[in-house]
Design an enzyme around this catalytic site. Structure first.
Site, PDB file in Angstrom:
ATOM      1  N   GLY A 137       0.833  -1.211  -0.157  1.00  0.00           N
ATOM      2  CA  GLY A 137      -0.042   0.095   0.077  1.00  0.00           C
ATOM      3  C   GLY A 137       0.828   1.198  -0.097  1.00  0.00           C
ATOM      4  N   ILE A 138       1.899   1.088  -0.742  1.00  0.00           N
ATOM      5  CA  ILE A 138       3.074   2.197  -0.654  1.00  0.00           C
ATOM      6  C   ILE A 138       2.438   3.694  -1.384  1.00  0.00           C
ATOM      7  CG2 ILE A 138       4.304   1.889  -2.756  1.00  0.00           C
ATOM      8  CD1 ILE A 138       6.931   2.144  -0.828  1.00  0.00           C
ATOM      9  N   THR A 139       1.604   3.501  -1.948  1.00  0.00           N
ATOM     10  CA  THR A 139       0.974   4.804  -2.651  1.00  0.00           C
ATOM     11  C   THR A 139      -0.080   5.639  -1.990  1.00  0.00           C
ATOM     12  OG1 THR A 139      -0.410   3.396  -3.973  1.00  0.00           O
ATOM     13  CG2 THR A 139       1.774   4.108  -5.143  1.00  0.00           C
TER      14      THR A 139
ATOM     15  N   MET B  72      -0.645   6.890   4.257  1.00  0.00           N
ATOM     16  CA  MET B  72      -0.013   6.278   5.119  1.00  0.00           C
ATOM     17  C   MET B  72       1.114   5.782   4.643  1.00  0.00           C
ATOM     18  SD  MET B  72      -0.840   7.208   8.270  1.00  0.00           S
ATOM     19  CE  MET B  72      -0.109   6.110   9.154  1.00  0.00           C
TER      20      MET B  72
ATOM     21  N   THR C 195      -3.717  -1.522   9.035  1.00  0.00           N
ATOM     22  CA  THR C 195      -4.993  -1.457   8.256  1.00  0.00           C
ATOM     23  C   THR C 195      -5.991  -1.996   9.140  1.00  0.00           C
ATOM     24  OG1 THR C 195      -3.741  -2.331   6.019  1.00  0.00           O
ATOM     25  CG2 THR C 195      -6.127  -2.514   6.342  1.00  0.00           C
TER      26      THR C 195
ATOM     27  N   PHE D   8      -1.705   3.879  15.519  1.00  0.00           N
ATOM     28  CA  PHE D   8      -0.230   4.047  15.722  1.00  0.00           C
ATOM     29  C   PHE D   8       0.012   5.474  16.566  1.00  0.00           C
ATOM     30  CE2 PHE D   8       0.563   0.816  12.452  1.00  0.00           C
ATOM     31  CZ  PHE D   8       1.529   0.367  13.005  1.00  0.00           C
TER      32      PHE D   8
ATOM     33  N   HIS E  93     -12.760  17.695  15.954  1.00  0.00           N
ATOM     34  CA  HIS E  93     -12.182  17.483  14.769  1.00  0.00           C
ATOM     35  C   HIS E  93     -12.885  18.117  13.549  1.00  0.00           C
ATOM     36  CE1 HIS E  93     -11.346  13.296  16.612  1.00  0.00           C
ATOM     37  NE2 HIS E  93     -10.392  13.243  15.746  1.00  0.00           N
ATOM     38  N   HIS E  94     -11.843  18.234  12.400  1.00  0.00           N
ATOM     39  CA  HIS E  94     -12.311  18.783  10.999  1.00  0.00           C
ATOM     40  C   HIS E  94     -13.645  18.480  10.678  1.00  0.00           C
ATOM     41  CE1 HIS E  94     -11.692  15.100   9.009  1.00  0.00           C
ATOM     42  NE2 HIS E  94     -10.624  14.936   9.889  1.00  0.00           N
TER      43      HIS E  94
ATOM     44  N   LYS F  71     -14.952  14.891   8.866  1.00  0.00           N
ATOM     45  CA  LYS F  71     -14.978  13.611   9.549  1.00  0.00           C
ATOM     46  C   LYS F  71     -16.327  13.061   9.424  1.00  0.00           C
ATOM     47  CE  LYS F  71     -13.941  11.431  14.027  1.00  0.00           C
ATOM     48  NZ  LYS F  71     -13.076  10.193  13.100  1.00  0.00           N
TER      49      LYS F  71
END
Lengths: 263, 263, 263, 263
Positions: C8-10, C13, C99, C127, C154-155, C158
């Protein structure tokens, strides 16, 4: 619809301002100025998906003649600033200037030149509405709460301390009285009472996880009254830029400071 | 039901403690010690309407023989403290001591004397549960957030700066790292970065409208974590005194500090 | 030096994690997994100027055989997650999984599979070190301050309310007592006392200018004790990811939750 | 030196006001009114050590003829209030009224009666300078930050929710806009978004350790601006009472609200 040119469009404030104008239906971004004629896709520069037909020029005169802007917004550097502003006034533009660093005599010259051209020039060293409101309210509160301290906190890469805003705020607290027992305190660690300006103690925090925040705490009998401004991104300046754009038609002459635009 | 004697019952902490015990059905206040035998109505001293049959004595032995307490709570002054505590241990009492100012050798002597008598002595320099939790949590948080600053604020009559609690807290932050760019900051007003202890910057506020508060702000990448303790009346010490009373039966020997009573 | 593969590198996170690993000398990013073999310059994806020799694959087996990673970090979606994790375990990798969305039976299956392979799997739904410390401290403080309320902000984008973290926090406050006079309050506007979970009132703010913050306020006699966590960027998760990486060698088996990694 | 009579001198606000006036050299407390002629030592009532020659009367006319006050300060109850105020105006006094509960028609009658007598009447439902400044600043800030929420916190014995001040503040936020996505939020616990007044969400905390505090949080792009008022004792009203006394000579006619006395 006002036609806008941004001088310094590739800088971080220029990009933010371009994004804001593009997404706003009352204004039309017609040109940008940068150090060289750029063949960039502005939508990529601003991160917006919307296609834009904005040309980026290196020469002010060419930009004005090609795109016929009404207003120039300037976010650049002091070097060469005054001549560029005068040229823009010669070309019939009104000015909104966020660049800081003009000397007092340059400011006077810009003011005279603006009046001579019957133009409107807004010189706004700080576009943060929160900071401007904080200073105005702090000034008024100090009449009724004559003891106050300021805590400002910033990220660890800030070059100076305290922040310019904290000093400007302390200067507005004209009615603040000194803490008379300061001399009697027995200090077990030196320096804990912070710095002093205009009878106001200023405390500076430098920590990761902070962007920019300021608290002004007023103390009175049995109560405290606190103003807090917390900034988490550079986009916080955009409402101030928009306020300047919204008000420029109703104003004329030379206007110095965002506070002059508040009701 | 535990029978309690308060030494120093006419002082402000003595009065608070008397009120607390009177209103609590697990404990019975049987006697007070003051500088002279007082003919006062304790209900007036404590502001309670409830009538109470508590005698106030000037002599400890007389008080113990007459009223047979199990526990002595001491809120007095260091002068003459150790002999009085030893006399109370001789008379078979367990001790809860809120008085500060014993020297290190006196503390060792008290510890030995307590163990010799198989008694329980709790020496508690700070009965504030909030302050004790703050120190424990701050110590742990400093392992994961290695940059921290403390802001403490007190009323204008506080004699010293910074507060003892802020120093004790900074001493617990063993993992806090210094701010490496401190030397590079350009100061426009001196002293704004506060005092330093154990790599922690301490900032002291002195304002009317504050009683006692402390913030420990931990900064990490993209986040801050803050512990805040705010005290508005001396009654805030009572839950700590009650905790000591509740735990005294399960404990034995010499116990130093409220943190030893937390689970 | 541990060799890392990011599945999920793209995603956002994934990009943050890639940046963090690249700038850290104890770890080596050797591969990324994405939906298709990408011919992208990873340095551009991560905004880092440093050139990197990281290949991005669409197939896990191919990635592992080519680049020989020790650990797979997963920031993807629940769809197809369990089979991919089992395949990674088959290929001899240890796992750090950020995830969320695995069902309880899938979690049990993953645990059994991990133990069968004598591997290490860390399943970490959150995390944020600040959030984990807040829950641990809040749980302990509730033993001594039996009344508490939570304010989370929160913004405006959400999707849900209250936040998952506020609910998880309330669930940890096992000792919190209800406010007995709730029924006696005369309400002039309905709903102002917020929602309720486990005797804790939860109040949700939704405002522009907020990213994510949470306050847990404990009230006791004459004092309040407050834990505040304030997040201003997604990078705040990186110290938690790094902690998982730092601890993975000392751990074995199945580990659920970042709190298991704190001392 | 202004000569002051306090009606309701034995109530808690009466005692506070008496203490304040006695310690202030510009005013002279000459009489108190209570339900019966009291033979009390006023210095004991007020906790002041200074001896005072203040008589306490049950009858207003007798008090005025004996002690010749200029101003009557009223901290009583609505019952029988209007006739007493009219009698005081008949006797030539100016009025400062902190008692709440007059009906709208009674207020109009008092206004007419005051003007008829060419007297000065200040009807001040809230003497808190902090609350008045908060409302004024909040009203102005709402023009530039169109989204806001209020958090008010009080001790657990407060009879109503939300506080009157929070409602009055929300009513001043005329420019606040509703949160358009409120309907789209997925609620996992009901009620967490608080109550609503004038597009402002109000959240009420009820906790021990709180006295009275209010936060108004304005949210804008990338920033928040917060006004916080924190009260820890009833003495916090005294600067407002003193402001009324200081301004009464420069004013005439009927004045409603402390905000009319600010510059």
């Amino acid at each position: 619809m006002k036609r806008i040119l941004i001088r310094g469009i590739t800088g971080s404030m220029g990009v933010e301002t371009a994004s804001m104008i593009i997404s706003h239906s009352d204004y039309k971004l017609v040109a940008g100025l940068a150090e060289e004629n750029l063949n960039v896709d502005l939508s990529r520069l601003t991160g917006l998906s919307k296609a834009t037909d904005v040309s980026i020029f290196a020469d002010l005169k060419e930009a004005v003649l090609s795109t016929k802007p009404d207003i120039m917004i300037d976010f650049t550097v002091p070097d060469g600033l005054l001549p560029a502003l005068k040229q823009a006034l010669d070309l019939g533009l009104d000015l909104i200037i966020g660049t800081t660093g003009l000397q007092e005599d340059e400011i006077q010259e810009l003011k005279a030149y603006t009046e001579d051209k019957s133009a409107t020039t807004m010189l706004i060293p700080n576009f943060s509405l929160g900071a401007v409101l904080m200073m105005e309210f702090a000034s008024k509160a100090s009449k009724y709460f004559p003891r106050a301290e300021i805590i400002e906190g910033h990220h660890e890469n800030k070059a100076d301390a305290p922040s310019g805003t904290s000093i400007a705020t302390a200067e507005k607290l004209e009615k603040t009285e000194p803490f008379l027992k300061e001399e009697e305190i027995k200090y077990t660690i030196e320096g804990v009472r912070g710095g002093e300006k205009n009878n106001v103690r200023i405390h500076s925090l430098r920590l990761p996880g902070l962007m920019a925040r300021q608290e002004v705490i007023f103390g009175g009998q049995g109560q405290t009254f606190t103003l807090t401004h917390n900034t988490i991104s550079r986009s916080s300046y955009m409402p101030g830029v928009r306020l300047a754009l919204d008000r420029i038609e109703d104003k004329s002459g030379f206007i110095y400071g965002l506070d002059k635009l508040l009701d």
